[in-house]
Design an enzyme around this catalytic site. Structure first.
Site, PDB file in Angstrom:
ATOM      1  N   LYS A   1      19.071  -1.727 -14.378  1.00 48.93           N
ATOM      2  CA  LYS A   1      17.678  -1.358 -14.657  1.00 48.93           C
ATOM      3  C   LYS A   1      16.716  -2.477 -14.309  1.00 48.93           C
ATOM      4  O   LYS A   1      15.582  -2.220 -13.918  1.00 48.93           O
ATOM      5  CB  LYS A   1      17.509  -0.990 -16.139  1.00 48.93           C
TER       6      LYS A   1
ATOM      7  N   LYS B   1      25.921   9.131 -11.152  1.00 50.48           N
ATOM      8  CA  LYS B   1      25.864   9.763 -12.470  1.00 50.48           C
ATOM      9  C   LYS B   1      24.640  10.680 -12.566  1.00 50.48           C
ATOM     10  O   LYS B   1      23.568  10.336 -12.076  1.00 50.48           O
ATOM     11  CB  LYS B   1      25.775   8.624 -13.492  1.00 50.48           C
TER      12      LYS B   1
ATOM     13  N   LYS C   1      18.264  11.225 -15.617  1.00 53.52           N
ATOM     14  CA  LYS C   1      16.973  11.906 -15.491  1.00 53.52           C
ATOM     15  C   LYS C   1      16.144  11.528 -14.253  1.00 53.52           C
ATOM     16  O   LYS C   1      15.239  12.244 -13.888  1.00 53.52           O
ATOM     17  CB  LYS C   1      16.146  11.709 -16.766  1.00 53.52           C
TER      18      LYS C   1
HETATM   19  P1  TYM Z   1      21.424   8.170 -23.379  1.00 55.45           P
HETATM   20  O1  TYM Z   1      20.254   8.601 -24.203  1.00 55.45           O
HETATM   21  O2  TYM Z   1      21.167   7.672 -21.998  1.00 55.45           O
HETATM   22  O3  TYM Z   1      22.465   9.329 -23.260  1.00 55.45           O
HETATM   23  C1  TYM Z   1      22.978  10.018 -24.387  1.00 55.45           C
HETATM   24  C2  TYM Z   1      24.462  10.272 -24.210  1.00 55.45           C
HETATM   25  O4  TYM Z   1      24.718  11.016 -23.006  1.00 55.45           O
HETATM   26  C3  TYM Z   1      25.731  10.386 -22.255  1.00 55.45           C
HETATM   27  N1  TYM Z   1      25.491  10.635 -20.829  1.00 55.45           N
HETATM   28  C4  TYM Z   1      26.406  11.135 -19.976  1.00 55.45           C
HETATM   29  N2  TYM Z   1      27.681  11.522 -20.152  1.00 55.45           N
HETATM   30  C5  TYM Z   1      28.334  12.015 -19.081  1.00 55.45           C
HETATM   31  N3  TYM Z   1      27.764  12.144 -17.850  1.00 55.45           N
HETATM   32  C6  TYM Z   1      26.493  11.767 -17.629  1.00 55.45           C
HETATM   33  N4  TYM Z   1      25.946  11.906 -16.433  1.00 55.45           N
HETATM   34  C7  TYM Z   1      25.752  11.232 -18.725  1.00 55.45           C
HETATM   35  N5  TYM Z   1      24.486  10.769 -18.858  1.00 55.45           N
HETATM   36  C8  TYM Z   1      24.341  10.406 -20.153  1.00 55.45           C
HETATM   37  C9  TYM Z   1      25.629   8.906 -22.612  1.00 55.45           C
HETATM   38  O5  TYM Z   1      26.825   8.231 -22.368  1.00 55.45           O
HETATM   39  C10 TYM Z   1      25.271   8.969 -24.085  1.00 55.45           C
HETATM   40  O6  TYM Z   1      26.432   9.073 -24.872  1.00 55.45           O
HETATM   41  N6  TYM Z   1      22.381   3.608 -25.172  1.00 55.45           N
HETATM   42  C11 TYM Z   1      22.523   5.029 -25.434  1.00 55.45           C
HETATM   43  C12 TYM Z   1      21.830   5.493 -26.701  1.00 55.45           C
HETATM   44  C13 TYM Z   1      22.262   4.801 -27.950  1.00 55.45           C
HETATM   45  C14 TYM Z   1      23.512   4.922 -28.606  1.00 55.45           C
HETATM   46  C15 TYM Z   1      23.410   4.131 -29.780  1.00 55.45           C
HETATM   47  C16 TYM Z   1      24.679   5.627 -28.332  1.00 55.45           C
HETATM   48  C17 TYM Z   1      21.497   3.973 -28.709  1.00 55.45           C
HETATM   49  N7  TYM Z   1      22.187   3.567 -29.806  1.00 55.45           N
HETATM   50  C18 TYM Z   1      24.474   4.012 -30.657  1.00 55.45           C
HETATM   51  C19 TYM Z   1      25.740   5.500 -29.218  1.00 55.45           C
HETATM   52  C20 TYM Z   1      25.625   4.704 -30.355  1.00 55.45           C
HETATM   53  C21 TYM Z   1      21.893   5.785 -24.288  1.00 55.45           C
HETATM   54  O7  TYM Z   1      21.038   5.284 -23.598  1.00 55.45           O
HETATM   55  O8  TYM Z   1      22.264   7.079 -24.184  1.00 55.45           O
END
Ligand code: TYM
Length: 330
Positions: free
Chosen positions: A112, A195, A198
């Site tokens: 990023k 991947k 968005k």
């Molecule tokens: P975020 O908001 O980007 O995404 C939420 C969840 O979706 C999963 N994900 C995917 N899984 C499979 N294929 C994809 N293309 C794909 N895109 C997204 C992510 O792995 C995630 O599980 N850092 C985290 C948010 C967070 C979090 C936490 C997660 C903050 N605190 C504590 C677990 C525990 C994030 O940005 O997810």
């Protein structure tokens, strides 16, 4: 009961199919066996520029989507991260235990931050994974359902927990990542080596978009020049991604789908998968609208979730502050 925690960012008007198949589906399943804590991570969302009105709207839309997917607020604490100040408080303590180099090795930060010059990358984006560790550790979570892209952040979380425990005495539970086998990484429909995320609208199936648009995106998915419908992620990334999505949404094995589509064209597969997606999102969207029509009720659910979350988080924070050597406040 063992505890589970996970979070999702409210950075878009809709979750996408990758979020659902990589993580959210598992959230729903796990709430049956675990004491579950699920949060909309608005503190994480402001690590990049956000518009206040948009953030407020997206936070509610995120909560409504989680409810519509089946998060049951009577079983699980569904809440907004900023409502539980202990996340930020524990994060500070953990920041002071994290090496600067260690944080700099986080690949999501590197990805990023290299897209922008240093003064446009916030320090919050740098410390983002440490706040994530705090989210998890403050609930003493045993399991964390996430997609593959969060694996490194979970490793950091475990390292920080171990470091704290070694230095100050056993305090934190070591959390296990729960990363699904088949759907850990859902790929972009236009670039099936990347991947689904968005940033590239044409390749992303958004759960809240017009279902006809989703079906169209699937019909236009990039595949290959062969004709065979076969699961082979190396040689046939696009087709394999479609098969994985199809299998996950219908509960049918990939091998069964391969047999069903033997000798048939990619057009058939895409058209049928488009219909599967439409059937999945149509009732989902109705439910989301139902929750959004009653924002007072939605806010009440989130208030109740935060209250439950705070009682657990406050207890952890008290013991952390004590072990660190902070004076008790009288
Ligand atoms: P975020 O908001 O980007 O995404 C939420 C969840 O979706 C999963 N994900 C995917 N899984 C499979 N294929 C994809 N293309 C794909 N895109 C997204 C992510 O792995 C995630 O599980 N850092 C985290 C948010 C967070 C979090 C936490 C997660 C903050 N605190 C504590 C677990 C525990 C994030 O940005 O997810």
């Amino acid at each position: 009961r063992p505890r589970v925690l996970s979070g999702i960012q409210p950075t878009a008007d809709s979750f996408h199919l990758g979020n659902y198949l990589g993580a959210l589906r598992e959230w729903v399943t796990l709430q049956r066996e675990f004491d579950a804590f699920y949060c909309v991570v608005d503190l994480h969302a402001i690590t990049v520029a956000q518009d206040p009105a948009e953030l407020r709207r997206r936070t509610r839309v995120s909560a409504a989507q989680l409810l519509a997917l089946g998060i049951d607020p009577d079983r699980s604490a569904l809440f907004v991260q900023s409502h539980v100040p202990e996340h930020a408080q524990l994060s500070w303590v953990l920041e002071c235990l994290t090496g600067f180099g260690e944080a700099g090795r986080m690949t999501q930060f590197k990805d990023k931050s290299t897209r922008q010059d240093a003064d446009h990358v916030s320090v919050g984006l740098f410390t983002y994974p440490i706040l994530q560790a705090a989210d998890i550790l403050v609930y003493q979570a045993n399991a964390v359902p996430v997609g593959e892209d969060q694996r490194q952040h979970l490793e950091l979380t475990r390292n920080l927990a171990q470091r704290f425990n070694a230095r100050f005495g056993s305090t934190f539970t070591l959390p296990e990542p729960k990363i699904p086998q088949e759907t850990a990484k859902i790929f972009d429909l236009q670039d099936p080596t990347a991947k689904m995320s968005k940033s590239v609208p044409a390749g992303v199936v958004e759960l809240m978009e017009d279902p006809k648009r989703s079906a169209k995106k699937i019909r236009s998915a990039v595949t290959d020049n062969e004709r065979e419908i076969r699961y082979d992620p190396e040689a046939k990334a696009g087709v394999s991604n479609l098969l994985v999505i199809y299998s996950a949404l219908t509960g049918r094995a990939v091998s069964e789908l391969e047999a069903e589509y033997a000798g048939r064209g990619y057009g058939d597969l895409k058209k049928d998968l488009g219909e599967v997606v439409v059937e999945f999102v149509t009732p989902f969207q109705d439910q989301v609208r139902g929750y959004l029509d009653d924002p007072a009720e939605l806010d009440k659910i989130l208030g109740k979730g935060a209250e439950k979350a705070r009682s657990v988080a406050a207890e952890t924070l008290r013991s952390v502050y004590d072990r660190i050597g902070f004076l008790p406040s009288m």
